[in-house]
Design a protein around this motif. Structure first.
Motif, mmCIF file in Angstrom:
data_model
loop_
_atom_site.group_PDB
_atom_site.id
_atom_site.type_symbol
_atom_site.label_atom_id
_atom_site.label_comp_id
_atom_site.label_asym_id
_atom_site.label_seq_id
_atom_site.Cartn_x
_atom_site.Cartn_y
_atom_site.Cartn_z
ATOM 1 N N UNK A 151 30.936 48.253 39.078
ATOM 2 C CA UNK A 151 29.537 47.903 38.851
ATOM 3 C C UNK A 151 28.610 49.075 39.150
ATOM 4 N N UNK A 152 28.779 49.696 40.319
ATOM 5 C CA UNK A 152 27.869 50.784 40.683
ATOM 6 C C UNK A 152 28.019 51.979 39.742
ATOM 7 N N UNK A 154 40.474 41.954 36.630
ATOM 8 C CA UNK A 154 39.983 41.482 37.921
ATOM 9 C C UNK A 154 41.045 40.637 38.631
ATOM 10 N N UNK A 155 41.804 39.866 37.860
ATOM 11 C CA UNK A 155 42.872 39.070 38.451
ATOM 12 C C UNK A 155 43.956 39.909 39.095
ATOM 13 N N UNK A 206 40.688 52.861 39.910
ATOM 14 C CA UNK A 206 39.718 52.370 40.877
ATOM 15 C C UNK A 206 38.600 51.576 40.251
ATOM 16 N N UNK A 207 38.451 51.671 38.922
ATOM 17 C CA UNK A 207 37.393 50.948 38.224
ATOM 18 C C UNK A 207 37.793 50.794 36.762
ATOM 19 N N UNK A 234 36.018 45.450 37.918
ATOM 20 C CA UNK A 234 35.872 45.469 36.463
ATOM 21 C C UNK A 234 34.502 44.981 36.041
ATOM 22 N N UNK A 235 33.961 45.636 35.020
ATOM 23 C CA UNK A 235 32.738 45.173 34.361
ATOM 24 C C UNK A 235 32.937 45.288 32.856
ATOM 25 N N UNK A 236 32.008 44.682 32.124
ATOM 26 C CA UNK A 236 31.988 44.785 30.668
ATOM 27 C C UNK A 236 30.747 45.572 30.279
#
Length: 389
Positions: free
Chosen positions: A319-320, A344-345, A162-163, A350-352
């Motif tokens: 992000x959250x 993300x594609x 989910x993330x 997704x975040x870094x």
């Protein structure tokens, strides 16, 4: 019965990981074997995902229930070369001095890998409600392709997360955007003749020079366009020519000239725009310079690597979550490319976010501070508590 393996400190894990010479041109399997043995000791399930050649592997481990909706901690195992760099100690032997841990990959990004692996003992002893996955990839430094085979299995024979948190060094800031990078190899084929008689041939070096000038014009246009978001440094899509070589002698029209170039695009850039502009320039240069005196030459351009950018996704689960874990209230952007765009594609939030500074990466005497590793440990403990709640 609970399986208990060897418990390492973060620094001990980092020392073990750095000791493996996993430059992108080499195999990473010895490192993956070590990680697999470590996971076996704690009874943590995992799958290996080999490349087509069989000389490299990704590893995907699951801590907690095997269900969808988990959190992926993604890190690469490959590092950039040390050849030609002036290290003051063995780059593959971790050296701790004055609050810093020195070694190739210490910050990019085996430090994050060590932090993620350090979660294993406590995670296996905790009744997690949401799984934590560890994904270790290969070839990030040269193509960011080493995660794709694993991503393709999400929702099929592997849980769909989910993330995703990609642990490249951001100082544990949360980056929700980065540029793309696309690299090319252009070869100009000319026709040799005596330099006193240019009408008898085609000068590949002269045509290549015109093409490089065209790329400079494209770069200037991107700079003039700027960055509407105001978030990137430098504030524009960049175009860069890195190497050029051609010709055999001063008095011979060059038979061949090649150059390597790239662009690093803002997230809102149409990825087809710069290739289209360069193709149009190639037609002009071929007609007006290369083949001015006859149909002597041609130009070939091959795309080598295309790494997608990461676009902002405000309010996403990744992000959250990362903002809570890092104790931040806003996101940042970074100009370097990562594997985040690959996730993300595939439709994965997704975040870094990872410890250390990118300013220390790829340099001789690369290091991560012990303070950053301690902050990373706190981040991981908060993740563990969140997934157990």
């Amino acid at each position: 019965m609970t399986t208990e393996g060897r418990r390492y400190t973060t620094l001990e894990l980092l020392e073990r990981l750095v000791a493996f010479d996993t430059e992108s041109s080499k195999s990473n399997i010895a490192l993956i074997d070590f990680v697999a043995d470590y996971l076996d000791g704690w009874g943590a399930p995992y799958v290996r995902v080999p490349n087509a050649a069989g000389d490299k592997q990704a590893l995907f481990a699951t801590l907690g229930p095997t269900v969808d909706g988990g959190v992926v901690l993604s890190g690469h195992t490959d590092v950039v070369p040390v050849t030609g760099q002036a290290w003051t100690s063995d780059p593959f032997a971790l050296r701790v001095d004055d609050g810093r841990a020195y070694g190739r990959g210490s910050v990019d990004m085996k430090g994050f890998d060590a932090l993620a692996l350090g979660l294993v003992p406590d995670a296996m002893a905790t009744a997690l409600k949401r799984p934590i996955h560890i994904l270790l990839s290969y070839d990030e430094e040269i193509s960011c392709l080493g995660v794709l085979d694993t991503i393709a299995r999400f929702g099929i024979d592997l849980p769909r997360p989910g993330a995703v948190i990609v642990g490249e060094p951001t100082g544990l800031e949360v980056a929700d955007a980065h540029k793309s990078v696309v690299t090319y190899d252009t070869v100009v084929h000319g026709h040799e003749a005596h330099s006193s008689k240019p009408m008898l041939g085609a000068n590949a070096v002269a045509a290549a020079a015109d093409l490089v000038s065209e790329l400079n014009w494209i770069a200037d246009a991107m700079i003039a366009r700027g960055d509407a978001s105001g978030r990137f440094d430098p504030p524009a899509t960049t175009v860069h020519v890195g190497t050029i070589a051609g010709g055999t002698a001063r008095n011979i029209l060059a038979k061949s000239c090649s150059f390597h170039w790239e662009f690093r695009g803002l997230p809102d850039l149409d990825m087809a725009e710069i290739p289209r502009l360069f193709a149009e320039a190639t037609e002009r240069v071929t007609a007006n310079r290369l083949n001015r005196y006859g149909d002597f030459g041609r130009v070939e351009t091959v795309e080598e690597v295309a790494v997608p950018g990461l676009a902002p996704d405000p309010g996403s689960e990744a992000e959250t979550l990362a903002l809570r874990l890092a104790g931040r209230n806003r996101t940042i952007s970074v100009s370097y490319a990562t594997e985040a765009g690959r996730f993300q594609g595939a439709g994965l939030p997704t975040v870094v976010c990872g410890p250390g500074s990118i300013d220390q990466a790829h340099q001789p005497d690369e290091f991560i501070t012990l303070a950053e590793l301690e902050r990373g440990e706190a981040f991981m403990k908060r993740l563990l508590a969140e997934c157990a709640a």
